[in-house]
Design a protein around this motif. Structure first.
Motif, PDB file in Angstrom:
ATOM      1  N   ASN A 196       0.826  -1.208   0.000  1.00  0.00           N
ATOM      2  CA  ASN A 196       0.000   0.000   0.000  1.00  0.00           C
ATOM      3  C   ASN A 196       0.858   1.255   0.000  1.00  0.00           C
ATOM      4  OD1 ASN A 196      -2.525  -1.240  -0.074  1.00  0.00           O
ATOM      5  ND2 ASN A 196      -2.611  -1.463   2.157  1.00  0.00           N
ATOM      6  N   LYS A 197       1.974   1.195   0.707  1.00  0.00           N
ATOM      7  CA  LYS A 197       2.889   2.337   0.758  1.00  0.00           C
ATOM      8  C   LYS A 197       3.638   2.510  -0.559  1.00  0.00           C
ATOM      9  CE  LYS A 197       3.689   2.406   5.759  1.00  0.00           C
ATOM     10  NZ  LYS A 197       4.705   2.287   6.853  1.00  0.00           N
ATOM     11  N   LEU A 198       3.965   1.391  -1.192  1.00  0.00           N
ATOM     12  CA  LEU A 198       4.743   1.456  -2.429  1.00  0.00           C
ATOM     13  C   LEU A 198       3.919   1.865  -3.633  1.00  0.00           C
ATOM     14  CD1 LEU A 198       6.967  -1.746  -2.112  1.00  0.00           C
ATOM     15  CD2 LEU A 198       7.678   0.631  -1.853  1.00  0.00           C
ATOM     16  N   GLY A 199       2.607   1.603  -3.594  1.00  0.00           N
ATOM     17  CA  GLY A 199       1.779   1.922  -4.753  1.00  0.00           C
ATOM     18  C   GLY A 199       2.194   1.109  -5.972  1.00  0.00           C
ATOM     19  N   LYS A 200       2.370   1.777  -7.094  1.00  0.00           N
ATOM     20  CA  LYS A 200       2.752   1.080  -8.327  1.00  0.00           C
ATOM     21  C   LYS A 200       4.171   0.511  -8.270  1.00  0.00           C
ATOM     22  CE  LYS A 200      -0.348   3.604 -11.410  1.00  0.00           C
ATOM     23  NZ  LYS A 200      -0.456   4.450 -12.638  1.00  0.00           N
ATOM     24  N   PHE A 201       4.959   1.009  -7.342  1.00  0.00           N
ATOM     25  CA  PHE A 201       6.336   0.511  -7.221  1.00  0.00           C
ATOM     26  C   PHE A 201       6.378  -0.941  -6.729  1.00  0.00           C
ATOM     27  CE2 PHE A 201       7.124   5.089  -7.139  1.00  0.00           C
ATOM     28  CZ  PHE A 201       8.187   5.177  -8.041  1.00  0.00           C
ATOM     29  N   LYS A 202       5.244  -1.430  -6.220  1.00  0.00           N
ATOM     30  CA  LYS A 202       5.218  -2.831  -5.783  1.00  0.00           C
ATOM     31  C   LYS A 202       5.453  -3.774  -6.951  1.00  0.00           C
ATOM     32  CE  LYS A 202       0.129  -3.267  -6.021  1.00  0.00           C
ATOM     33  NZ  LYS A 202      -0.253  -1.853  -6.062  1.00  0.00           N
ATOM     34  N   TYR A 203       5.084  -3.350  -8.165  1.00  0.00           N
ATOM     35  CA  TYR A 203       5.324  -4.195  -9.340  1.00  0.00           C
ATOM     36  C   TYR A 203       6.820  -4.272  -9.643  1.00  0.00           C
ATOM     37  CZ  TYR A 203       0.309  -3.481  -9.948  1.00  0.00           C
ATOM     38  OH  TYR A 203      -1.044  -3.425  -9.745  1.00  0.00           O
ATOM     39  N   TYR A 204       7.515  -3.161  -9.435  1.00  0.00           N
ATOM     40  CA  TYR A 204       8.966  -3.170  -9.644  1.00  0.00           C
ATOM     41  C   TYR A 204       9.645  -4.053  -8.600  1.00  0.00           C
ATOM     42  CZ  TYR A 204       8.007   0.853 -12.657  1.00  0.00           C
ATOM     43  OH  TYR A 204       7.521   1.676 -13.635  1.00  0.00           O
ATOM     44  N   ILE A 226       3.886 -13.631  -3.414  1.00  0.00           N
ATOM     45  CA  ILE A 226       3.812 -12.228  -3.823  1.00  0.00           C
ATOM     46  C   ILE A 226       3.250 -12.098  -5.238  1.00  0.00           C
ATOM     47  CG2 ILE A 226       5.220 -10.193  -4.389  1.00  0.00           C
ATOM     48  CD1 ILE A 226       7.034 -10.978  -2.036  1.00  0.00           C
ATOM     49  N   LEU A 227       3.628 -13.011  -6.113  1.00  0.00           N
ATOM     50  CA  LEU A 227       3.060 -13.012  -7.466  1.00  0.00           C
ATOM     51  C   LEU A 227       1.552 -13.220  -7.410  1.00  0.00           C
ATOM     52  CD1 LEU A 227       5.759 -15.093  -9.397  1.00  0.00           C
ATOM     53  CD2 LEU A 227       5.258 -12.663  -9.690  1.00  0.00           C
ATOM     54  N   GLY A 228       1.114 -14.039  -6.456  1.00  0.00           N
ATOM     55  CA  GLY A 228      -0.324 -14.230  -6.274  1.00  0.00           C
ATOM     56  C   GLY A 228      -1.018 -12.954  -5.857  1.00  0.00           C
ATOM     57  N   ILE A 229      -0.392 -12.175  -4.987  1.00  0.00           N
ATOM     58  CA  ILE A 229      -0.955 -10.874  -4.576  1.00  0.00           C
ATOM     59  C   ILE A 229      -1.060  -9.943  -5.771  1.00  0.00           C
ATOM     60  CG2 ILE A 229      -0.578  -8.841  -3.130  1.00  0.00           C
ATOM     61  CD1 ILE A 229       0.837 -10.640  -1.119  1.00  0.00           C
ATOM     62  N   VAL A 230      -0.030  -9.928  -6.600  1.00  0.00           N
ATOM     63  CA  VAL A 230      -0.024  -9.074  -7.790  1.00  0.00           C
ATOM     64  C   VAL A 230      -1.124  -9.493  -8.759  1.00  0.00           C
ATOM     65  CG1 VAL A 230       1.326  -8.421  -9.831  1.00  0.00           C
ATOM     66  CG2 VAL A 230       2.416  -8.490  -7.580  1.00  0.00           C
ATOM     67  N   ILE A 231      -1.303 -10.806  -8.913  1.00  0.00           N
ATOM     68  CA  ILE A 231      -2.360 -11.309  -9.791  1.00  0.00           C
ATOM     69  C   ILE A 231      -3.736 -10.868  -9.286  1.00  0.00           C
ATOM     70  CG2 ILE A 231      -3.586 -13.423 -10.458  1.00  0.00           C
ATOM     71  CD1 ILE A 231      -1.264 -12.822 -12.223  1.00  0.00           C
ATOM     72  N   TYR A 232      -3.933 -10.940  -7.977  1.00  0.00           N
ATOM     73  CA  TYR A 232      -5.205 -10.486  -7.406  1.00  0.00           C
ATOM     74  C   TYR A 232      -5.415  -9.004  -7.673  1.00  0.00           C
ATOM     75  CZ  TYR A 232      -8.759  -9.114  -4.041  1.00  0.00           C
ATOM     76  OH  TYR A 232      -9.888  -8.582  -3.460  1.00  0.00           O
ATOM     77  N   ASP A 233      -4.369  -8.215  -7.514  1.00  0.00           N
ATOM     78  CA  ASP A 233      -4.448  -6.779  -7.763  1.00  0.00           C
ATOM     79  C   ASP A 233      -4.813  -6.516  -9.221  1.00  0.00           C
ATOM     80  OD1 ASP A 233      -4.033  -4.099  -6.626  1.00  0.00           O
ATOM     81  OD2 ASP A 233      -2.409  -3.962  -8.079  1.00  0.00           O
ATOM     82  N   LEU A 234      -4.223  -7.274 -10.123  1.00  0.00           N
ATOM     83  CA  LEU A 234      -4.542  -7.138 -11.542  1.00  0.00           C
ATOM     84  C   LEU A 234      -5.984  -7.536 -11.822  1.00  0.00           C
ATOM     85  CD1 LEU A 234      -3.578  -6.560 -14.415  1.00  0.00           C
ATOM     86  CD2 LEU A 234      -2.733  -8.912 -14.546  1.00  0.00           C
ATOM     87  N   TYR A 235      -6.433  -8.599 -11.162  1.00  0.00           N
ATOM     88  CA  TYR A 235      -7.819  -9.059 -11.326  1.00  0.00           C
ATOM     89  C   TYR A 235      -8.811  -7.979 -10.896  1.00  0.00           C
ATOM     90  CZ  TYR A 235     -12.147 -11.273  -9.741  1.00  0.00           C
ATOM     91  OH  TYR A 235     -13.461 -11.571  -9.497  1.00  0.00           O
ATOM     92  N   ILE A 236      -8.560  -7.354  -9.754  1.00  0.00           N
ATOM     93  CA  ILE A 236      -9.452  -6.301  -9.258  1.00  0.00           C
ATOM     94  C   ILE A 236      -9.507  -5.131 -10.238  1.00  0.00           C
ATOM     95  CG2 ILE A 236      -9.733  -4.565  -7.455  1.00  0.00           C
ATOM     96  CD1 ILE A 236     -10.627  -7.355  -6.644  1.00  0.00           C
ATOM     97  N   ASN A 237      -8.359  -4.792 -10.817  1.00  0.00           N
ATOM     98  CA  ASN A 237      -8.315  -3.674 -11.768  1.00  0.00           C
ATOM     99  C   ASN A 237      -9.050  -3.988 -13.059  1.00  0.00           C
ATOM    100  OD1 ASN A 237      -6.808  -1.977 -10.073  1.00  0.00           O
ATOM    101  ND2 ASN A 237      -4.868  -2.874 -10.752  1.00  0.00           N
ATOM    102  N   LEU A 238      -9.040  -5.258 -13.459  1.00  0.00           N
ATOM    103  CA  LEU A 238      -9.690  -5.657 -14.710  1.00  0.00           C
ATOM    104  C   LEU A 238     -11.161  -6.008 -14.530  1.00  0.00           C
ATOM    105  CD1 LEU A 238      -6.924  -7.965 -16.248  1.00  0.00           C
ATOM    106  CD2 LEU A 238      -7.496  -5.633 -16.942  1.00  0.00           C
ATOM    107  N   LYS A 239     -11.542  -6.370 -13.319  1.00  0.00           N
ATOM    108  CA  LYS A 239     -12.881  -6.904 -13.065  1.00  0.00           C
ATOM    109  C   LYS A 239     -13.985  -5.939 -13.457  1.00  0.00           C
ATOM    110  CE  LYS A 239     -15.688  -8.969  -9.399  1.00  0.00           C
ATOM    111  NZ  LYS A 239     -15.728  -9.325  -7.950  1.00  0.00           N
ATOM    112  N   ASN A 240     -13.806  -4.681 -13.154  1.00  0.00           N
ATOM    113  CA  ASN A 240     -14.852  -3.684 -13.382  1.00  0.00           C
ATOM    114  C   ASN A 240     -14.800  -3.045 -14.771  1.00  0.00           C
ATOM    115  OD1 ASN A 240     -15.856  -4.043 -10.742  1.00  0.00           O
ATOM    116  ND2 ASN A 240     -14.300  -2.635  -9.933  1.00  0.00           N
ATOM    117  N   GLN A 241     -13.861  -3.491 -15.585  1.00  0.00           N
ATOM    118  CA  GLN A 241     -13.771  -2.951 -16.938  1.00  0.00           C
ATOM    119  C   GLN A 241     -14.601  -3.809 -17.896  1.00  0.00           C
ATOM    120  OE1 GLN A 241      -9.747  -2.364 -18.252  1.00  0.00           O
ATOM    121  NE2 GLN A 241      -9.102  -1.368 -16.344  1.00  0.00           N
ATOM    122  N   LYS A 242     -15.419  -3.169 -18.672  1.00  0.00           N
ATOM    123  CA  LYS A 242     -16.255  -3.890 -19.621  1.00  0.00           C
ATOM    124  C   LYS A 242     -15.453  -4.207 -20.877  1.00  0.00           C
ATOM    125  CE  LYS A 242     -20.651  -1.864 -18.086  1.00  0.00           C
ATOM    126  NZ  LYS A 242     -21.864  -1.108 -18.496  1.00  0.00           N
TER     127      LYS A 242
END
Length: 239
Positions: free
Chosen positions: A47-55, A92-108
């Protein structure tokens, strides 16, 4: 040996006689316990890192890839496949996948998830067919990252034909007892082989496979109904 199993720390010790002692599959419980302890702190950090968590994730994954070239072959299985300090990258990759899923879920999107589900399985089959062409170290660590992450992400949407089949009550029930099946199967095999080897009651290999599978399913179902479910209910009530 007994202390490491009781404290769920056996997977930290890269010695086969220790991390596979008592009940071999329990090494994964040792990893999971460590991951659950780390999870709240990882969430705070991400949460503190924001997008830097992907790096950060990319850096950690790169470290694992680099280390595959430097770790002694005698320690590779015990570290890359078993040790929580190495396997936490998978978590950690699983956490990233979940984050990606949440971002894509609401997109039509006009996506055919049935095709994607079959495609993700095909990718896994492709990787599996190539398993003999890569090193054991890669198989222990990085080789299945792409196919497994793809399957998890796509099936998380539960919108394809295969997902509908897997949503059937019997498929769900099999999923619910699968953990018990995994934890029990090694013990069933070990003691059946010991007993059958001594008395030679059954010699047909196909009959042995069917019998072992049936016993393990029944034991897993009993464990889920009379141990896991009541324990989960008790823990929820305590909270």
């Amino acid at each position: 040996m007994g202390l490491s199993n009781v404290t769920l720390t056996q997977s930290f010790i890269p010695i086969k006689e220790l991390y596979f002692s008592f009940n071999g599959p329990s090494w994964s419980i040792s990893c999971e316990a460590f991951f659950y302890l780390c999870f709240p702190y990882l969430l705070i950090l991400f949460n503190k890192l924001g997008k830097f968590k992907y790096y950060l994730t990319a850096i950690l994954a790169s470290i694992i890839i680099i280390l595959t070239n430097y770790i002694s072959p005698n320690l590779q299985h015990g570290l890359f496949y078993i040790n929580p300090l190495f396997r936490i990258v998978d978590f950690i990759l699983g956490i990233v996948i979940y984050d990606l899923y949440i971002n894509l879920k609401n997109q039509k999107t006009l996506v055919d998830f049935t095709i994607l589900e079959f495609l993700s399985i095909a990718i896994f089959v492709l990787f599996f067919s190539l398993r003999d062409s890569v090193t054991d170290t890669s198989l222990y660590s990085i080789f299945y990252w792409i196919p497994i992450m793809t399957i998890i992400l796509i099936f998380a949407f539960q919108q394809g034909a295969i997902s509908k089949i897997l949503s059937h009550k019997y498929a769900i029930w099999l999923g619910e007892i699968s953990f018990g099946f995994y934890m029990i199967h090694h013990l069933v095999m070990r003691y059946f082989i010991l007993g059958n080897g001594k008395f030679e009651l059954i010699t047909n290999h196909y009959l042995i496979i069917i019998l072992l599978f049936t016993i393990t399913v029944i034991a897993a179902a009993a464990s889920h109904r009379y141990f896991e479910t009541p324990l989960n209910r008790w823990i929820r009530n305590k909270n």
